[in-house]
Design an enzyme around this catalytic site. Structure first.
Site, PDB file in Angstrom:
ATOM      1  CD  GLU A  16      -6.288   6.538  -5.108  1.00  0.00           C
ATOM      2  OE1 GLU A  16      -6.816   5.737  -5.978  1.00  0.00           O
ATOM      3  OE2 GLU A  16      -5.604   6.348  -4.151  1.00  0.00           O
ATOM      4  CB  CYS A  51      -1.937   4.031  -2.448  1.00  0.00           C
ATOM      5  SG  CYS A  51      -0.585   3.242  -1.522  1.00  0.00           S
ATOM      6  CD  GLU A 101      -1.660  -3.853   0.045  1.00  0.00           C
ATOM      7  OE1 GLU A 101      -1.751  -2.694   0.268  1.00  0.00           O
ATOM      8  OE2 GLU A 101      -1.042  -4.653   0.941  1.00  0.00           O
ATOM      9  CE  LYS A 135      -0.664  -5.689 -16.610  1.00  0.00           C
ATOM     10  NZ  LYS A 135      -0.135  -4.568 -17.065  1.00  0.00           N
TER      11      LYS A 135
END
Ligand code: NAD
Length: 488
Positions: A392, A293, A259, A183
Site C-alpha cells: 500500500e 484505503c 479495518e 484515540k
C-alpha cells in the site's frame, strides 16, 4: 474559532474538557506546512482516567439500557455538528488537507448525516428474540436471545478520513449502548477535539460515555489496547499496526475489530469501453491525493488494450493538478505529512529501480513550493509481483498491469495479501457476475456503482481486516449475545 482554543484544543474525559498532562503538541496544515495551533497531549495518566470514566459510565449508569436516551443523544449530536458545520469543515480542510468539496460528502457532512442511521437502530433494533420452548435434556426451556452492549470500547483511528472513521465507530458503538474512549491519529487531533467540544457543550451525552484523548504518542494506542478495563478494540489503520493491536489485545482476550489496508484491483474486461474505464480509474486514485484505503490502485487491463489504457490514464492523471484544498475545484490536495510524502517517494524510487516506466507525474509539482504535494503518478511495465503492486502506497499512484482474460484478471486481483475493495468494468452481465464471484474482497463496484452508504457494511477479506463497519452488521459488532433459558 469558537469550538477550540488554538493554543490547546482540549481532551474530553469524564464529561470535562481539560488540558493534557503531557502539555501540548502542534498540528500542522499539510497544504502550507504551517503550524495551525496546539492540541492537548494526553499522557498515560490521562488515558487511565479516560478509561476509568468510560468504565464507570458503563457500569454505574443506565446508558446501556436506555435506548430512547441514546437515540435522542445521537440525533442531538448530528444537529449540533451540522450547526457547527462551517467551522468543522474549515478545521478539516486545514488539518487534513482534505479538498473542501469532499467535506460536503465523506470528509464531514456524509458521516454526520449517517448518525441518523445509528439513532434509528438504537430505537428500532430487536434487542430480544424469542427462540421458543425446547426440551434440551428433557427439560422444557423457554429461550430468549438478548443482545447487549459489549462494554467499554477503545477506538483507535487514522488521519485520512477522520470524521468518517470516528463517526463510523462512535455512531454504532453508542447506539448499541457502549461507552467509548477515542484515540485519534496524532496528525489530526483537532478534528476529534472539536467533536469532543460539541459533545460536551451541545449534547446530553452523559459524562464519561464519550472520552476523547489526543496525543502525539502512538504508545497510548498500545496502552488502550492492553488495559483490562477495555472490552473491545475498534481499530482502523495500517495492517502492520492492526497486527500489533491484535497481539496486545490477546493478553486480555478482547474482541478486536480491525479495518486495515488495501491494494485493490480495478479490472477492465475486454468488452468494456477501455478508455472510459481507464479515465475513471485514473481519476479515482487522485481523490484526496490517493489517501483512501479502498481506492483501486492496481489497474488490470486486457493485454491487447494495454497501450490504449496507459495513454488514457496518463492523460487524465497529467490533467489533474494537485492544489489548494480550500479551492472548490481541487480534488487532489496534499499528503498529510512530510513523512508520508517521503514514503510515497520511496515507492516511486522502487518502481524505477524495478524497471517501471513513469508515464505521468513521478515527483513534486513544480508550481508548488510549499505543502506536502505529490504529482498524480502512473506506473507502467511492471508485473503484479513488483513492490508497488503489492504494498500500500497511500498516495495518488496507479500501477497498470496487463491481464490475459477474465480468469487471469481474477487471479491477479486475488494475488495480494489484501482484500478490501475493487472494481470491474465490462458489458456482458454473465462475465461480470463471474469476475464478481471470483474476487475475494469486501466491496466491489461494477461500472462505477457506489457501495458506500450508512446501511452498507464495509470491511476486508484477508489482511484487510476482521469484521464489518457500517450497516446493521457494523452495529452488531458492538453487541454481545446473552441466551436466557427459563425452565417451565
Ligand atoms: P497507523 O496504523 O499508522 O495508525 C492508526 C492509528 O493507530 C493511529 O491513531 C496511531 O496512533 C495508532 N497506533 C500506532 N501504533 C499503535 C499500536 N502499537 N497500538 C495501538 N494503536 C497504535 O495508520 P495511519 O497511517 O494513521 O493511517 C493509514 C492506514 O490506515 C492505511 O494503511 C490505510 O489503508 C488504513 N485505513 C484503513 C481503513 C479501512 O476502513 N480499512 C480506513 C482508513 C485508513
Amino acid at each position: 474559532m469558537s469550538l477550540l482554543d488554538a493554543d490547546g484544543a482540549p481532551l474530553l474525559i469524564g464529561g470535562d474538557l481539560r488540558p493534557g498532562r503531557g502539555g501540548v503538541f502542534a498540528t500542522v496544515n499539510p497544504a502550507t506546512e504551517e503550524t495551525l495551533g496546539q492540541a492537548a497531549d494526553a499522557d498515560t495518566a490521562d488515558l487511565d482516567a479516560a478509561i476509568g470514566a468510560a468504565r464507570t459510565a458503563f457500569d454505574d449508569t443506565d446508558w446501556s439500557r436506555d435506548h430512547a436516551l441514546r437515540a435522542h443523544c445521537l440525533r442531538q449530536l448530528r444537529t449540533a455538528l451540522t450547526e457547527h458545520a462551517e467551522e468543522l469543515r474549515e478545521i478539516t480542510v486545514a488539518e487534513v488537507g482534505a479538498p473542501v468539496m469532499l467535506t460536503h460528502g465523506p470528509q464531514f457532512q456524509g458521516p454526520v448525516d449517517d448518525l441518523e442511521f445509528a439513532a434509528n437502530l438504537a430505537e428500532t433494533y430487536s434487542w430480544e428474540t424469542d427462540l421458543g420452548t425446547a426440551k434440551p435434556m428433557g427439560i422444557p426451556s423457554a429461550r430468549v436471545l438478548r443482545r447487549e452492549a459489549v462494554g467499554v470500547i477503545g477506538a483507535i483511528t487514522p488521519w485520512n478520513f477522520p470524521h468518517q472513521i470516528n463517526f463510523a465507530k462512535l455512531g454504532p458503538a453508542l447506539a448499541a449502548g457502549n461507552t467509548i474512549v477515542l484515540k485519534p491519529a496524532p496528525d489530526t487531533p483537532w478534528c476529534a477535539a472539536a467533536v469532543g467540544a460539541v459533545i460536551a457543550e451541545h449534547t446530553d451525552i452523559p459524562a464519561g460515555v464519550v472520552n476523547i484523548v489526543t496525543s502525539a504518542d502512538h504508545g497510548l494506542g498500545a496502552q488502550l489496547t492492553s488495559d483490562p478495563r477495555v472490552d473491545m478494540i475498534s481499530f482502523t489503520g495500517s495492517t502492520a499496526t492492526g497486527r500489533a493491536v491484535m497481539t496486545n489485545a490477546a493478553a486480555t482476550l478482547k474482541k478486536t475489530f480491525l479495518e486495515l489496508g488495501g491494494k485493490s484491483a480495478f479490472v477492465i474486461l475486454d468488452d468494456a469501453d477501455v478508455v472510459a474505464a481507464a479515465n475513471y480509474a485514473a481519476f479515482s486514485v487522485c481523490v484526496h491525493a490517493g489517501q483512501g484505503c479502498a481506492l483501486t490502485t492496481r489497474l488490470l487491463v486486457p493485454r491487447a488494450h494495454y497501450d490504449e489504457a496507459v495513454a488514457a490514464a496518463a492523460k487524465t492523471m497529467g490533467s489533474i493538478r494537485p492544489g489548494d484544498p480550500t479551492s472548490s475545484g481541487t480534488i487532489c490536495g496534499p499528503l498529510i505529512s512530510e513523512r508520508q510524502r517521503a514514503r510515497v517517494e520511496h515507492y516511486l524510487d522502487l518502481a524505477r529501480a524495478e524497471g517501471g516506466r513513469i508515464v505521468a507525474g513521478g515527483g513534486r509539482p513544480a508550481d508548488l513550493d510549499r505543502g506536502y504535494f505529490i504529482e498524480p503518478t502512473l506506473i507502467a511495465d511492471l508485473g503484479n509481483d513488483a513492490t508497488v503492486a503489492r504494498e500500500e502506497i497511500f498516495g495518488p499512484v496507479l500501477v497498470v498491469i496487463p491481464h490475459d482474460g477474465d480468469d487471469d484478471a481474477i487471479r491477479l486481483a486475488n494475488d495480494s495479501p489484501y482484500g478490501l475493495s475493487g472494481a470491474i468494468w465490462g458489458t456482458d452481465p454473465g462475465r461480470i457476475a463471474h469476475v464478481t464471484a471470483g474476487i475475494r474482497t469486501g466491496t466491489l463496484s461494477v461500472n462505477g456503482g457506489i457501495w458506500y452508504s450508512a446501511d452498507a457494511p464495509f470491511g476486508g477479506y484477508k489482511q484487510s481486516g476482521i469484521g464489518r463497519e457500517m450497516g446493521v452488521a457494523g452495529f452488531e459488532e458492538y453487541l454481545e449475545s446473552k441466551l436466557v433459558a427459563t425452565a417451565g
